[in-house]
Motif scaffolding. Structure first.
Motif, mmCIF file in Angstrom:
data_model
loop_
_atom_site.group_PDB
_atom_site.id
_atom_site.type_symbol
_atom_site.label_atom_id
_atom_site.label_comp_id
_atom_site.label_asym_id
_atom_site.label_seq_id
_atom_site.Cartn_x
_atom_site.Cartn_y
_atom_site.Cartn_z
ATOM 1 N N VAL A 162 0.835 -1.197 0.000
ATOM 2 C CA VAL A 162 0.000 0.000 0.000
ATOM 3 C C VAL A 162 0.873 1.252 0.000
ATOM 4 C CG1 VAL A 162 -0.164 -0.001 2.535
ATOM 5 C CG2 VAL A 162 -1.923 1.168 1.193
ATOM 6 N N HIS A 163 0.419 2.267 -0.727
ATOM 7 C CA HIS A 163 1.098 3.559 -0.681
ATOM 8 C C HIS A 163 0.683 4.273 0.604
ATOM 9 C CE1 HIS A 163 2.816 7.333 -1.622
ATOM 10 N NE2 HIS A 163 1.701 7.929 -1.990
ATOM 11 N N PRO A 164 1.635 4.595 1.480
ATOM 12 C CA PRO A 164 1.258 5.205 2.761
ATOM 13 C C PRO A 164 0.545 6.536 2.614
ATOM 14 C CG PRO A 164 3.655 5.245 2.447
ATOM 15 C CD PRO A 164 3.085 4.364 1.382
ATOM 16 N N GLY A 165 0.653 7.173 1.434
ATOM 17 C CA GLY A 165 -0.002 8.460 1.232
ATOM 18 C C GLY A 165 -1.517 8.405 1.269
ATOM 19 N N ILE A 166 -2.108 7.206 1.129
ATOM 20 C CA ILE A 166 -3.571 7.126 1.178
ATOM 21 C C ILE A 166 -4.095 6.770 2.562
ATOM 22 C CG2 ILE A 166 -3.718 6.461 -1.252
ATOM 23 C CD1 ILE A 166 -4.477 3.613 -0.245
ATOM 24 N N LEU A 167 -3.209 6.315 3.441
ATOM 25 C CA LEU A 167 -3.659 5.897 4.769
ATOM 26 C C LEU A 167 -4.123 7.114 5.566
ATOM 27 C CD1 LEU A 167 -0.861 3.304 5.602
ATOM 28 C CD2 LEU A 167 -3.166 2.880 4.717
ATOM 29 N N GLY A 168 -5.269 6.996 6.160
ATOM 30 C CA GLY A 168 -5.822 8.101 6.940
ATOM 31 C C GLY A 168 -6.651 9.068 6.130
ATOM 32 N N THR A 169 -6.589 8.981 4.797
ATOM 33 C CA THR A 169 -7.367 9.891 3.942
ATOM 34 C C THR A 169 -8.397 9.144 3.095
ATOM 35 O OG1 THR A 169 -5.794 9.757 2.110
ATOM 36 C CG2 THR A 169 -5.376 11.430 3.788
ATOM 37 N N LEU A 170 -8.347 7.816 3.146
ATOM 38 C CA LEU A 170 -9.197 6.995 2.294
ATOM 39 C C LEU A 170 -10.633 6.957 2.832
ATOM 40 C CD1 LEU A 170 -8.505 5.213 -0.212
ATOM 41 C CD2 LEU A 170 -8.404 3.280 1.353
ATOM 42 N N ASP A 180 -8.995 -12.610 10.243
ATOM 43 C CA ASP A 180 -8.861 -11.918 11.527
ATOM 44 C C ASP A 180 -8.100 -10.611 11.374
ATOM 45 O OD1 ASP A 180 -10.212 -13.940 12.860
ATOM 46 O OD2 ASP A 180 -8.367 -15.062 13.280
ATOM 47 N N ALA A 181 -7.117 -10.597 10.480
ATOM 48 C CA ALA A 181 -6.298 -9.390 10.279
ATOM 49 C C ALA A 181 -5.577 -9.498 8.942
ATOM 50 C CB ALA A 181 -5.278 -9.235 11.413
ATOM 51 N N VAL A 182 -5.152 -8.356 8.397
ATOM 52 C CA VAL A 182 -4.287 -8.330 7.226
ATOM 53 C C VAL A 182 -3.096 -7.425 7.509
ATOM 54 C CG1 VAL A 182 -6.209 -8.716 5.626
ATOM 55 C CG2 VAL A 182 -5.455 -6.379 6.102
ATOM 56 N N ARG A 183 -2.030 -7.651 6.766
ATOM 57 C CA ARG A 183 -0.848 -6.801 6.867
ATOM 58 C C ARG A 183 -0.860 -5.788 5.726
ATOM 59 N NH1 ARG A 183 3.775 -10.591 5.814
ATOM 60 N NH2 ARG A 183 2.171 -11.916 4.871
ATOM 61 N N LEU A 184 -0.580 -4.540 6.051
ATOM 62 C CA LEU A 184 -0.392 -3.507 5.038
ATOM 63 C C LEU A 184 1.095 -3.194 4.986
ATOM 64 C CD1 LEU A 184 -3.362 -1.051 5.740
ATOM 65 C CD2 LEU A 184 -3.277 -2.997 4.175
ATOM 66 N N ILE A 185 1.717 -3.536 3.868
ATOM 67 C CA ILE A 185 3.160 -3.351 3.706
ATOM 68 C C ILE A 185 3.374 -2.064 2.915
ATOM 69 C CG2 ILE A 185 5.279 -4.372 2.832
ATOM 70 C CD1 ILE A 185 3.819 -7.116 2.967
ATOM 71 N N LYS A 186 4.007 -1.105 3.526
ATOM 72 C CA LYS A 186 4.114 0.232 2.944
ATOM 73 C C LYS A 186 5.111 0.284 1.787
ATOM 74 C CE LYS A 186 3.094 2.702 7.257
ATOM 75 N NZ LYS A 186 3.665 3.638 8.252
ATOM 76 N N CYS A 187 4.670 0.835 0.668
ATOM 77 C CA CYS A 187 5.571 1.131 -0.440
ATOM 78 C C CYS A 187 6.589 2.176 0.028
ATOM 79 C CB CYS A 187 4.763 1.669 -1.612
ATOM 80 S SG CYS A 187 5.729 2.248 -3.008
ATOM 81 N N GLY A 188 7.873 1.852 -0.053
ATOM 82 C CA GLY A 188 8.907 2.766 0.403
ATOM 83 C C GLY A 188 9.091 2.802 1.901
ATOM 84 N N GLY A 189 8.343 1.986 2.646
ATOM 85 C CA GLY A 189 8.456 1.967 4.098
ATOM 86 C C GLY A 189 8.077 3.298 4.718
ATOM 87 N N ASP A 190 8.850 3.732 5.690
ATOM 88 C CA ASP A 190 8.567 4.994 6.383
ATOM 89 C C ASP A 190 9.377 6.158 5.831
ATOM 90 O OD1 ASP A 190 6.663 3.951 8.229
ATOM 91 O OD2 ASP A 190 8.317 3.041 9.373
ATOM 92 N N ASP A 191 10.088 5.927 4.736
ATOM 93 C CA ASP A 191 10.871 6.986 4.102
ATOM 94 C C ASP A 191 9.948 7.782 3.183
ATOM 95 O OD1 ASP A 191 12.466 8.518 2.342
ATOM 96 O OD2 ASP A 191 14.121 7.080 2.437
ATOM 97 N N PRO A 192 9.655 9.055 3.481
ATOM 98 C CA PRO A 192 8.671 9.806 2.697
ATOM 99 C C PRO A 192 9.098 10.032 1.246
ATOM 100 C CG PRO A 192 9.797 11.257 4.254
ATOM 101 C CD PRO A 192 10.189 9.861 4.604
ATOM 102 N N ILE A 193 10.406 10.163 1.001
ATOM 103 C CA ILE A 193 10.862 10.360 -0.375
ATOM 104 C C ILE A 193 10.797 9.049 -1.143
ATOM 105 C CG2 ILE A 193 12.822 10.965 -1.838
ATOM 106 C CD1 ILE A 193 13.631 13.029 0.229
#
Length: 425
Positions: A293-301, A335-348
């Motif tokens: 998942v692209h972290p840029g959509i989390l919290g805004t979806l 029961d749960a899924v994993r969301l693996i961030k594209c680029g991790g926690d590095d914003p660039i």
């Protein structure tokens, strides 16, 4: 053994897929046409073909039967005596060509091509002015005259269709049927002609149930459609797909009976901008319980669930306020899924690799996915999460703004993953 169409998940063992190998249409791109033709740069054709051939071979090595769009369309036209002429007229209607004399000259060019595969390739490649016998003395209209005017005329009479190697978009296999999509931009609407005729006349794939048709007035594109399970799909409300189209698609699927099998449709509203474009550019499924998942959509979806209403033909809609991982787990019955961030926690790294389709993956089996080689940060994170990666060389293919998921249209997958054990190796 694997006949027809059947896709009821994003990660069941992939058995059959449709691709398109980039061709001479890329040679007819120019700096002046990049914007209208939805490209940001001009790929180097020979390298793009080498990369695409590597992609296709990786699929074959995984036991996947690889089909090609242009070959299927040619087979469909050859199977029906009247189809070729109707195809040419339909393609001309969508070409944007206005001049009467020019249209006549292009039709004569097409009719002069005996080999059906060559005809299909010419329609994808585009038509240059120097291929036609056009002069100002033959002009039947102002539109004709402008095509032949030495100052105003363009080298191209009909533009190429360079986006066609993203076979995910023009039609989508859902269960045993298809959504023949209504593309947003004029240049991509021409791609729909190929899908329409293939799905109408092909001896093996024609006649499938249609959940949506390109004649519908509302836009929807295949990159926004994810088949999450046997009874549930996700659709993006995006730059390219409208809520009204999702309403219509959901109605047909939810009330489509056993052939559809769909009980719920999840609509995901994502930012309407080119860098996101489709739902599959911000998340795709990589395992039974995991998504990149692209972290840029989390919290805004914003997510909405559509299901059958109490009256025949009615649809119930409710907004879901849970987090994306909770919504996806519920949709998949986990029961749960994993969301693996594209680029991790590095914003660039996250925005750079999302732009280069780090979130756009193609599963050949649960936990075994094709990715672009260039997205090193995301690929390393996926590997550490236990995902087996098949890395596609991608220096040139990625210039078209689409990844492995975009470049493939699954025709057949094995039953949904919750009915299978995880496949490795």
């Amino acid at each position: 053994m694997y006949e027809g169409l059947n896709v009821r998940s994003e990660i069941g063992r992939l058995r059959k897929v449709m691709l398109y190998r980039p061709g001479n249409e890329l040679l007819n791109l120019s700096p002046d046409t990049l914007g209208p033709l939805l490209f940001d740069d001009i790929p180097f054709l020979e390298e793009a073909q080498r990369e695409h051939d590597a992609f296709a071979q990786m699929l074959r090595d995984e036991g996947v039967e690889v089909l090609y769009l242009d070959e299927l369309v040619a087979e469909a036209l050859d199977a029906a005596p009247s189809a070729r002429g109707a195809f040419c007229e339909r393609w001309l209607d969508e070409s944007g060509l206005c001049g009467r004399a020019a249209r006549r000259a292009v039709r004569e060019l097409l009719d002069s091509i005996d080999d059906t595969r060559a005809l299909v390739d010419k329609c994808i490649e585009g038509v240059r002015a120097d291929e036609l016998d056009l002069s100002s003395s033959q002009a039947a209209s102002l539109a004709d005259l402008m095509l032949t005017d030495g100052n105003a005329g363009s080298p191209l009479v009909v533009d190429p269709i360079p986006n066609i190697y993203f076979t995910r978009d023009t039609f989508s296999v859902i269960g045993e049927g298809v959504s023949i999509n209504s593309m947003l931009s004029r240049t991509r609407r021409r791609e729909g002609v190929f899908g329409e005729f293939m799905l109408r006349y092909h001896p093996e794939y024609g006649g499938a149930p249609q959940w949506y048709t390109s004649s519908q007035p509302h836009n929807i594109e295949g990159g926004d459609i994810l088949v999450l399970g046997a009874d549930v799909i996700g659709v993006g409300i995006s730059e390219r797909t409208s809520p009204a189209a999702i309403d219509e698609l959901a109605h047909r699927l939810l009330w489509g009976g056993p052939v559809s099998g769909i009980e719920r449709v999840y609509a995901f509203s994502i930012p309407h901008k080119r860098s996101f474009m489709h739902l599959d550019t911000v998340f795709t499924q990589v395992d039974v319980d995991a998504f990149t998942v692209h972290p840029g959509i989390l919290g805004t979806l914003h997510v909405f669930e559509l299901s059958r209403g109490g009256r025949p033909g009615s649809v119930r809609i409710r907004r879901l306020d849970d987090t994306l991982d909770v919504i996806l787990a519920r949709a998949l019955g986990l029961d749960a899924v994993r969301l693996i961030k594209c680029g991790g926690d590095d914003p660039i790294a996250s925005v750079r690799e999302q732009w280069n389709d780090g979130s756009n993956t193609l599963a050949v089996a649960p936990g075994r996915v094709l990715v672009y080689q260039r997205n090193a940060v995301t690929n390393d994170i996926l590997a550490r999460e236990g995902i087996e990666l098949l890395e596609i060389p991608s220096a040139e293919l990625s210039r078209g703004r689409g990844g492995p998921h975009c470049m493939s249209m699954a025709f057949w997958r094995d039953p949904p993953p919750r009915m299978m054990t995880k496949v490795t190796g």
